[in-house]
Design a protein around this motif. Structure first.
Motif, PDB file in Angstrom:
ATOM      1  N   ASP A   1       0.954  -1.242   0.109  1.00  0.00           N
ATOM      2  CA  ASP A   1      -0.014  -0.020   0.095  1.00  0.00           C
ATOM      3  C   ASP A   1       0.906   1.199  -0.106  1.00  0.00           C
ATOM      4  OD1 ASP A   1      -1.707   2.107   0.537  1.00  0.00           O
ATOM      5  OD2 ASP A   1      -2.708   1.052   2.033  1.00  0.00           O
TER       6      ASP A   1
ATOM      7  N   HIS B   1       1.278   9.280  -4.951  1.00  0.00           N
ATOM      8  CA  HIS B   1       0.670   8.164  -4.602  1.00  0.00           C
ATOM      9  C   HIS B   1      -0.870   8.570  -4.171  1.00  0.00           C
ATOM     10  CE1 HIS B   1       3.754   5.340  -5.562  1.00  0.00           C
ATOM     11  NE2 HIS B   1       4.609   5.883  -4.410  1.00  0.00           N
TER      12      HIS B   1
ATOM     13  N   GLU C   1      -4.843   2.703   9.202  1.00  0.00           N
ATOM     14  CA  GLU C   1      -3.977   3.941   9.191  1.00  0.00           C
ATOM     15  C   GLU C   1      -3.542   4.234  10.437  1.00  0.00           C
ATOM     16  OE1 GLU C   1      -5.381   5.704   5.061  1.00  0.00           O
ATOM     17  OE2 GLU C   1      -6.181   6.682   6.785  1.00  0.00           O
TER      18      GLU C   1
ATOM     19  N   ARG D   1       2.320  -8.460   6.219  1.00  0.00           N
ATOM     20  CA  ARG D   1       2.297  -7.200   5.963  1.00  0.00           C
ATOM     21  C   ARG D   1       2.609  -6.307   7.333  1.00  0.00           C
ATOM     22  NH1 ARG D   1      -1.440  -8.603   2.188  1.00  0.00           N
ATOM     23  NH2 ARG D   1      -1.383  -7.324   0.358  1.00  0.00           N
TER      24      ARG D   1
END
Length: 148
Positions: A29, A60, A84, A118
Protein backbone atom coordinates in the motif's frame (compact mmCIF):
# COMPACT_ATOMS: atom_id res chain seq x y z
CA UNK A 1 23.96 24.74 11.30
CA UNK A 2 27.06 23.57 9.51
CA UNK A 3 26.66 21.12 6.66
CA UNK A 4 28.47 17.87 7.18
CA UNK A 5 29.61 15.23 4.75
CA UNK A 6 27.31 14.45 1.86
CA UNK A 7 29.16 11.19 1.24
CA UNK A 8 27.40 7.93 1.94
CA UNK A 9 29.18 4.73 1.05
CA UNK A 10 27.56 3.45 -2.14
CA UNK A 11 27.19 -0.11 -0.84
CA UNK A 12 25.57 1.12 2.37
CA UNK A 13 23.16 3.38 0.47
CA UNK A 14 22.28 0.57 -1.93
CA UNK A 15 21.61 -1.85 0.93
CA UNK A 16 19.49 0.70 2.82
CA UNK A 17 17.51 1.49 -0.33
CA UNK A 18 16.94 -2.22 -0.98
CA UNK A 19 15.54 -2.75 2.53
CA UNK A 20 13.23 0.27 2.16
CA UNK A 21 12.00 -0.84 -1.27
CA UNK A 22 11.39 -4.44 -0.16
CA UNK A 23 9.46 -3.29 2.91
CA UNK A 24 7.28 -0.94 0.82
CA UNK A 25 6.59 -3.65 -1.77
CA UNK A 26 5.70 -6.16 0.93
CA UNK A 27 3.37 -3.73 2.67
CA UNK A 28 1.52 -3.43 -0.62
CA UNK A 29 0.00 0.00 0.00
CA UNK A 30 2.14 2.90 -1.27
CA UNK A 31 -0.06 5.58 0.31
CA UNK A 32 0.08 3.93 3.75
CA UNK A 33 3.83 3.45 3.37
CA UNK A 34 4.29 7.16 2.74
CA UNK A 35 2.13 8.15 5.72
CA UNK A 36 4.31 5.91 7.89
CA UNK A 37 7.65 7.24 6.65
CA UNK A 38 6.46 10.84 6.88
CA UNK A 39 5.28 10.37 10.47
CA UNK A 40 8.59 8.81 11.52
CA UNK A 41 10.46 11.58 9.73
CA UNK A 42 8.39 14.20 11.57
CA UNK A 43 9.27 12.60 14.90
CA UNK A 44 12.96 12.46 13.93
CA UNK A 45 13.02 16.01 12.50
CA UNK A 46 14.45 14.88 9.17
CA UNK A 47 13.81 17.74 6.75
CA UNK A 48 15.35 15.94 3.77
CA UNK A 49 13.17 12.85 4.27
CA UNK A 50 10.05 14.96 4.85
CA UNK A 51 10.66 16.91 1.66
CA UNK A 52 11.20 13.71 -0.31
CA UNK A 53 8.34 11.66 1.09
CA UNK A 54 5.76 14.45 0.99
CA UNK A 55 6.38 14.65 -2.76
CA UNK A 56 6.14 10.87 -3.12
CA UNK A 57 2.97 10.76 -1.02
CA UNK A 58 1.28 13.29 -3.29
CA UNK A 59 2.30 11.19 -6.29
CA UNK A 60 0.60 8.17 -4.66
CA UNK A 61 -2.61 10.12 -4.05
CA UNK A 62 -2.35 10.83 -0.33
CA UNK A 63 -4.76 13.69 0.36
CA UNK A 64 -3.57 17.14 1.35
CA UNK A 65 -5.83 16.90 4.41
CA UNK A 66 -4.03 13.78 5.59
CA UNK A 67 -0.64 15.38 4.98
CA UNK A 68 -1.70 18.55 6.78
CA UNK A 69 -3.03 16.67 9.82
CA UNK A 70 -0.53 13.83 10.04
CA UNK A 71 1.35 15.35 12.98
CA UNK A 72 -1.95 15.36 14.92
CA UNK A 73 -3.40 12.12 13.52
CA UNK A 74 -4.72 10.98 16.91
CA UNK A 75 -6.93 14.06 17.19
CA UNK A 76 -7.93 14.07 13.50
CA UNK A 77 -11.12 12.01 13.78
CA UNK A 78 -12.43 10.82 10.45
CA UNK A 79 -9.30 11.75 8.50
CA UNK A 80 -7.43 8.47 8.97
CA UNK A 81 -9.11 5.06 8.89
CA UNK A 82 -8.53 2.46 11.61
CA UNK A 83 -5.86 0.62 9.59
CA UNK A 84 -3.92 3.86 9.05
CA UNK A 85 -4.32 4.82 12.71
CA UNK A 86 -3.03 1.41 13.84
CA UNK A 87 -0.04 1.69 11.49
CA UNK A 88 0.72 5.21 12.70
CA UNK A 89 0.52 4.15 16.35
CA UNK A 90 2.96 1.32 15.68
CA UNK A 91 5.23 3.72 13.76
CA UNK A 92 5.37 6.06 16.73
CA UNK A 93 5.97 3.23 19.21
CA UNK A 94 8.84 1.79 17.16
CA UNK A 95 10.33 5.22 16.44
CA UNK A 96 10.24 6.59 19.97
CA UNK A 97 10.54 3.41 22.09
CA UNK A 98 9.65 5.49 25.17
CA UNK A 99 9.42 2.50 27.48
CA UNK A 100 12.20 0.59 25.74
CA UNK A 101 9.69 -1.65 23.96
CA UNK A 102 6.57 -1.53 21.82
CA UNK A 103 3.48 -1.85 24.03
CA UNK A 104 1.49 -5.04 23.45
CA UNK A 105 -1.74 -3.16 22.81
CA UNK A 106 -0.12 -1.09 20.03
CA UNK A 107 1.29 -4.20 18.36
CA UNK A 108 -2.00 -6.09 18.71
CA UNK A 109 -3.94 -3.16 17.26
CA UNK A 110 -1.75 -3.21 14.16
CA UNK A 111 -2.01 -7.00 13.94
CA UNK A 112 -5.82 -6.69 13.76
CA UNK A 113 -5.54 -4.65 10.57
CA UNK A 114 -2.56 -6.25 8.83
CA UNK A 115 -1.85 -9.90 8.14
CA UNK A 116 1.44 -11.26 9.45
CA UNK A 117 3.54 -10.68 6.29
CA UNK A 118 2.28 -7.09 5.90
CA UNK A 119 2.84 -6.41 9.59
CA UNK A 120 6.42 -7.68 9.25
CA UNK A 121 6.92 -5.38 6.25
CA UNK A 122 5.45 -2.44 8.16
CA UNK A 123 7.90 -2.99 11.00
CA UNK A 124 10.77 -3.30 8.52
CA UNK A 125 9.67 -0.06 6.84
CA UNK A 126 9.59 1.82 10.14
CA UNK A 127 13.04 0.51 11.04
CA UNK A 128 14.33 1.44 7.56
CA UNK A 129 13.03 5.03 7.65
CA UNK A 130 14.39 5.50 11.16
CA UNK A 131 17.76 4.37 9.83
CA UNK A 132 17.52 6.81 6.90
CA UNK A 133 16.40 9.62 9.23
CA UNK A 134 19.39 9.11 11.48
CA UNK A 135 21.83 9.00 8.57
CA UNK A 136 20.41 12.15 6.99
CA UNK A 137 19.98 14.14 10.23
CA UNK A 138 23.47 13.24 11.46
CA UNK A 139 24.97 14.46 8.18
CA UNK A 140 22.61 17.48 8.12
CA UNK A 141 21.56 16.84 4.56
CA UNK A 142 19.37 19.77 3.52
CA UNK A 143 15.98 19.29 1.87
CA UNK A 144 15.51 19.94 -1.80
CA UNK A 145 17.78 17.37 -3.39
CA UNK A 146 15.02 14.93 -4.36
CA UNK A 147 12.95 15.08 -7.53
CA UNK A 148 10.06 12.60 -7.84
Amino acid sequence: MTARTQVLDRAVGTAMSAVSAAAKRGLGDPALAELVVIRASQLNHCAFCLDMHLAVARKHGVSEQQLDLLAAWEEAEGVFDERERAALALTEAVTVLTDGFVPDEVYERAAKHLDEPRLAHLIALVVAINNWNRVMVTRRVAPGGYTP
